[in-house]
Write a protein that holds these residues in place. Structure first.
Motif, PDB file in Angstrom:
ATOM      1  N   ARG A  31      -3.407   8.274  -4.415  1.00 36.76           N
ATOM      2  CA  ARG A  31      -4.831   8.004  -3.840  1.00 36.76           C
ATOM      3  C   ARG A  31      -4.933   6.587  -3.729  1.00 36.76           C
ATOM      4  NH1 ARG A  31      -6.560  10.015  -8.211  1.00 36.76           N
ATOM      5  NH2 ARG A  31      -7.142   8.413  -9.483  1.00 36.76           N
ATOM      6  N   ILE A  32      -4.697   5.645  -4.382  1.00 35.14           N
ATOM      7  CA  ILE A  32      -4.820   4.261  -4.042  1.00 35.14           C
ATOM      8  C   ILE A  32      -4.311   3.821  -2.830  1.00 35.14           C
ATOM      9  CG2 ILE A  32      -4.593   1.983  -5.107  1.00 35.14           C
ATOM     10  CD1 ILE A  32      -6.795   3.459  -6.494  1.00 35.14           C
ATOM     11  N   ASN A  49       0.735  -1.378   0.088  1.00 35.88           N
ATOM     12  CA  ASN A  49       0.067  -0.079  -0.083  1.00 35.88           C
ATOM     13  C   ASN A  49       0.887   1.438   0.044  1.00 35.88           C
ATOM     14  OD1 ASN A  49       0.895   0.338   2.598  1.00 35.88           O
ATOM     15  ND2 ASN A  49      -0.973  -0.800   3.563  1.00 35.88           N
ATOM     16  N   SER A  50       2.102   1.224  -0.410  1.00 33.49           N
ATOM     17  CA  SER A  50       2.873   2.493  -0.650  1.00 33.49           C
ATOM     18  C   SER A  50       4.031   2.055  -1.575  1.00 33.49           C
ATOM     19  CB  SER A  50       3.618   2.760   0.706  1.00 33.49           C
ATOM     20  OG  SER A  50       4.515   3.809   0.582  1.00 33.49           O
ATOM     21  N   GLN A 106      -6.666   2.272   4.513  1.00 25.74           N
ATOM     22  CA  GLN A 106      -8.044   2.391   5.413  1.00 25.74           C
ATOM     23  C   GLN A 106      -8.492   1.170   6.073  1.00 25.74           C
ATOM     24  OE1 GLN A 106      -8.116   5.927   6.115  1.00 25.74           O
ATOM     25  NE2 GLN A 106      -6.651   5.569   4.603  1.00 25.74           N
ATOM     26  N   GLY A 107      -8.341   0.130   5.292  1.00 30.56           N
ATOM     27  CA  GLY A 107      -8.751  -1.377   5.633  1.00 30.56           C
ATOM     28  C   GLY A 107      -7.882  -2.320   6.193  1.00 30.56           C
ATOM     29  N   ARG A 140     -11.314  -5.841   4.097  1.00 34.72           N
ATOM     30  CA  ARG A 140     -12.386  -5.686   4.953  1.00 34.72           C
ATOM     31  C   ARG A 140     -12.325  -4.390   5.695  1.00 34.72           C
ATOM     32  NH1 ARG A 140     -10.930  -9.685   8.480  1.00 34.72           N
ATOM     33  NH2 ARG A 140     -12.067 -11.300   7.008  1.00 34.72           N
ATOM     34  N   SER A 141     -13.473  -3.727   5.863  1.00 35.53           N
ATOM     35  CA  SER A 141     -13.398  -2.401   6.258  1.00 35.53           C
ATOM     36  C   SER A 141     -12.772  -2.228   7.773  1.00 35.53           C
ATOM     37  CB  SER A 141     -14.643  -1.813   6.391  1.00 35.53           C
ATOM     38  OG  SER A 141     -14.962  -0.337   6.911  1.00 35.53           O
ATOM     39  N   ALA A 142     -12.059  -1.367   7.876  1.00 36.80           N
ATOM     40  CA  ALA A 142     -11.458  -1.189   9.259  1.00 36.80           C
ATOM     41  C   ALA A 142     -12.267  -0.918  10.333  1.00 36.80           C
ATOM     42  CB  ALA A 142     -10.089  -0.184   9.076  1.00 36.80           C
TER      43      ALA A 142
END
Length: 248
Positions: free
Chosen positions: A61-62, A16-17, A68-69, A246-248
């Motif tokens: 952005r991505i 994610n980075s 966030q999850g 999954r949503s955090a």
């Protein structure tokens, strides 16, 4: 560059980075400028330079969205560390360098192409954390510590799915543990037959069916699809996917 990032984001360790490296090249160096062996040419000597603001904005952005999850990883791949060490030779004594040959070229593409995400796991991780994924793949392993095999046995007894490829483990890692091999093949694992890599996709789908599948669209449906406004919109995978979040 964007296509490579789209593969890394959902499929390769849930990255994610991302970072880009570009070598400095002074004006007097001319064209194509100085080049660095360990990086791409992400500087103003690259004809893609004019679109870098769009690409980096997309990556930013991505990356933010994925942070966030929490990653959902259904498959663990056991790293054959003991086999790698058993094959050490003069000038060839690196577990990391041996792993690519041990795992083979077909294993990782087979998992990703089947639509699943995965984590690597080894004896230390299993001893400390156990096996939390729904499927464990033990790829072509010959030597394995008895303690690890007992953990895998307990995991299978509780409903975990274990897939051995090519063969079943038959040896303990070293001379001191040689007698442990007589205690291999406990009851839950005794019922498991090795799976050929060519059948790995089918075995994964049988162990854990996909949430959904997307069949190929017809020519008429493709014609009705609007053309994306941005070249840098996220790519939608058409294979069945378990690489979800999954949503955090």
């Amino acid at each position: 560059m964007k296509a490579e990032a789209d593969i890394h984001f959902p499929c390769k360790a849930s990255i994610n980075s991302s970072r880009t490296v570009g070598p400095y090249s002074p004006p007097e160096a001319g064209e194509p400028g100085w080049r660095f062996y360990a990086s791409a040419v992400f500087n103003n000597h690259n004809p893609w330079w004019i679109v870098m603001p769009d690409i980096t904005t997309y990556l930013q952005r991505i990356s933010w969205l994925l942070r966030q999850g929490k990653p959902v990883v259904d498959v663990a791949v056991y790293l054959p560390t003991a086999d790698a060490m058993a094959n050490f030779a003069l000038g060839r004594a690196s577990v990391n360098q041996a792993m690519e040959g041990m795992l083979g070229a077909a294993l990782v593409p087979a998992i990703l192409d089947a639509g699943y995400n995965f984590d690597f796991i080894d004896d230390g991780a299993i001893a400390q954390l156990g096996i939390t994924q729904k499927i464990l793949i033990v790829p072509n392993v010959n030597r394995i510590p008895l303690a690890t095999l007992q953990k895998i046995d307990a995991y299978a007894a509780k409903g975990g799915h274990v897939i051995f490829t090519k063969r079943m483990p038959s040896k303990a890692p070293g001379l001191k543990e040689e007698a442990d091999a007589a205690r291999f093949n406990p009851p839950p694992l005794r019922e498991i037959q090795p799976t050929e890599e060519s059948q790995l996709t089918a075995a994964l789908h049988a162990a854990l069916p996909s949430d959904f599948t997307c069949g190929p669209r017809s020519a008429s449906s493709i014609a009705r699809c609007p053309t994306p406004k941005s070249t840098f919109s996220p790519t939608r995978r058409t294979t069945s996917s378990r690489a979800k979040r999954r949503s955090a």
